[in-house]
Design a protein around this motif. Sequence first.
Motif, PDB file in Angstrom:
ATOM      1  N   UNK A  87      51.228  41.549  34.096  1.00  0.00           N
ATOM      2  CA  UNK A  87      52.213  42.603  33.847  1.00  0.00           C
ATOM      3  C   UNK A  87      51.925  43.905  34.571  1.00  0.00           C
ATOM      4  N   UNK A  88      52.618  44.956  34.127  1.00  0.00           N
ATOM      5  CA  UNK A  88      52.631  46.211  34.894  1.00  0.00           C
ATOM      6  C   UNK A  88      51.319  46.980  34.805  1.00  0.00           C
ATOM      7  N   UNK A  89      50.551  46.855  33.705  1.00  0.00           N
ATOM      8  CA  UNK A  89      49.252  47.536  33.670  1.00  0.00           C
ATOM      9  C   UNK A  89      48.318  46.841  34.657  1.00  0.00           C
ATOM     10  N   UNK A  90      48.412  45.515  34.736  1.00  0.00           N
ATOM     11  CA  UNK A  90      47.613  44.756  35.712  1.00  0.00           C
ATOM     12  C   UNK A  90      47.937  45.237  37.120  1.00  0.00           C
ATOM     13  N   UNK A  91      49.260  45.408  37.380  1.00  0.00           N
ATOM     14  CA  UNK A  91      49.694  45.852  38.709  1.00  0.00           C
ATOM     15  C   UNK A  91      49.126  47.237  39.034  1.00  0.00           C
ATOM     16  N   UNK A  92      49.198  48.133  38.026  1.00  0.00           N
ATOM     17  CA  UNK A  92      48.823  49.525  38.290  1.00  0.00           C
ATOM     18  C   UNK A  92      47.312  49.744  38.285  1.00  0.00           C
ATOM     19  N   UNK A  93      46.607  48.979  37.448  1.00  0.00           N
ATOM     20  CA  UNK A  93      45.190  49.312  37.237  1.00  0.00           C
ATOM     21  C   UNK A  93      44.271  48.110  37.386  1.00  0.00           C
ATOM     22  N   UNK A  94      44.671  47.124  38.215  1.00  0.00           N
ATOM     23  CA  UNK A  94      43.917  45.868  38.330  1.00  0.00           C
ATOM     24  C   UNK A  94      42.417  46.029  38.565  1.00  0.00           C
ATOM     25  N   UNK A  95      42.009  46.711  39.645  1.00  0.00           N
ATOM     26  CA  UNK A  95      40.572  46.809  39.922  1.00  0.00           C
ATOM     27  C   UNK A  95      39.816  47.523  38.799  1.00  0.00           C
ATOM     28  N   UNK A  96      40.459  48.545  38.201  1.00  0.00           N
ATOM     29  CA  UNK A  96      39.846  49.297  37.095  1.00  0.00           C
ATOM     30  C   UNK A  96      39.609  48.373  35.881  1.00  0.00           C
ATOM     31  N   UNK A  97      40.571  47.485  35.620  1.00  0.00           N
ATOM     32  CA  UNK A  97      40.435  46.546  34.486  1.00  0.00           C
ATOM     33  C   UNK A  97      39.248  45.609  34.740  1.00  0.00           C
ATOM     34  N   UNK A  98      39.171  45.082  35.962  1.00  0.00           N
ATOM     35  CA  UNK A  98      38.073  44.166  36.295  1.00  0.00           C
ATOM     36  C   UNK A  98      36.715  44.866  36.158  1.00  0.00           C
ATOM     37  N   UNK A  99      36.706  46.161  36.518  1.00  0.00           N
ATOM     38  CA  UNK A  99      35.445  46.915  36.485  1.00  0.00           C
ATOM     39  C   UNK A  99      35.053  47.232  35.037  1.00  0.00           C
TER      40      UNK A  99
END
Length: 456
Positions: A87-99
């Motif tokens: 979804x859109x949070x994944x799109x906007x903040x993908x690398x941050x989520x993985x980190x």
Amino acid sequence: MSSTRKRLYIKTYGCQMNVYDSERMKDVLTPLGYETSDEAEGSDLVIINTCHIREKAAEKLYSDLGRLRPFKDAKAESGGMTIAVAGCVAQAEGPEIMRRAPTVDLVVGPQSYHKLPELIARAHRARGEALDTEFEVEDKFDLLPAERHVEGYSAFVTVQEGCDKFCTFCVVPYTRGAEWSRPVDQLVNEIRRLAAKGVREITLLGQNVNAYHGAPPAGREADGPWGLGQLLRHIALIGGIERVRYLTSHPRDMDEDLIAAHRDETKIMPYLHLPIQSGSDRILKAMNRQHTYAEYAELIARMREVRPDIAISGDFIVGFPGETDADFEDTMKCVREIGYASAFSFKYSRRPGTPGAAMPNQIDETVKTERLHALQALLDEQQTGFNRSQIGRTLPVLFEKAGRIAGQLHGRSPYLQSVHVDGPAELIGRIGMVRIEDASRNSLSGQLVGAEQDVA
Ligand code: SAM
Ligand code: SF4
């Protein structure tokens, strides 16, 4: 195709477009042996399909991930649990989520759902490789499975994605990218298959659905791109489809052909979700909505001219930066003048990266809350009034499922109201005529008057 069954849990936040996307992710994963589960605990794959439209989206995601952690630990000895953020949070903040969240195995943006099998395999090999937030929408719909699993008789179909309008409060142009429409033939194929599975009602979806401009059907290339009015008329011709709806429209894109389609095609339901956001011209300008209140009111008047019974729905934002008491009063005046059958209303939420977030005169939360309560009280009163105005009328109702009480059916009126009525289960999936006897804010009830229209 795998023979071992695996459990899949999807949590969906946000709008109907996310609901559609979650369904399509299930379609991608079913051939891999996944079956949907109602619980995250014990599942082999958990997908959180996020929404970024208002704040707290990221907080919600991280608190969901915290709750999943013990389930993931417990599953470590029995095959493991893969956690995906979509979804859109994944799109906007993908690398941050993985980190930030080591429990997350993969991140997949809205344009990459067809790649889920590959991403899951990559995540199992090496976590860091499983991030795909491509912006290209072109391939996705060609590569998603043609077969859709559907439950019930009403289905969503995304026809358009992205937005070029850049309203100053909204993240959609940044998270979903530029406007893009699916070709007519591709949509017709999807809807024919749904009709063959018993679907009777189609709701066409788009972030800005009436900006639809898809490639025309084969043989009609000379027409150039088709608009939403043409598409709706074409879909109404598909055998088995009895009702067509669409969400969400922008006032600037309500063209004459779409208005005429409401006049000419009775399968287009008399319901229009047309957000204005604010009744103040000053705020509409600051929001970059590109129209005035008078132009919106004129449009509604045109719609009522061609379809006098049309139910109007809308979205409102209170507390946009700089909104004064007088601006808010203009919104209340707009609601009183237009008369809404239903509406969604929100406190302005400051979205980082949008022009609104950087504007001076941000409004205090307590003022936003007071305004929202006043607006919602008025909208609730109008919704109850609209519902009660149906008492004594006989309405065609598409029955979708059994009601909560034994012997009861649940369906929808043409105006999207919930209707409860006593009736036989054989009517599910068909349209019956109901004389409305009672109504509250959220639903109608009445008597089945027999003359149902057999559309099965
Ligand atoms: N394209 C549609 C339109 O222009 O009317 C709206 C689609 S938007 C995804 C759904 C609704 O979310 C908007 O109509 C608006 O009311 C609300 N919304 C969007 N951004 C918002 C924000 N920053 N704060 C509060 N509500 C917001
Ligand atoms: Fe967002 Fe709708 Fe404005 Fe597009 S038209 S920017 S989706 S509110």
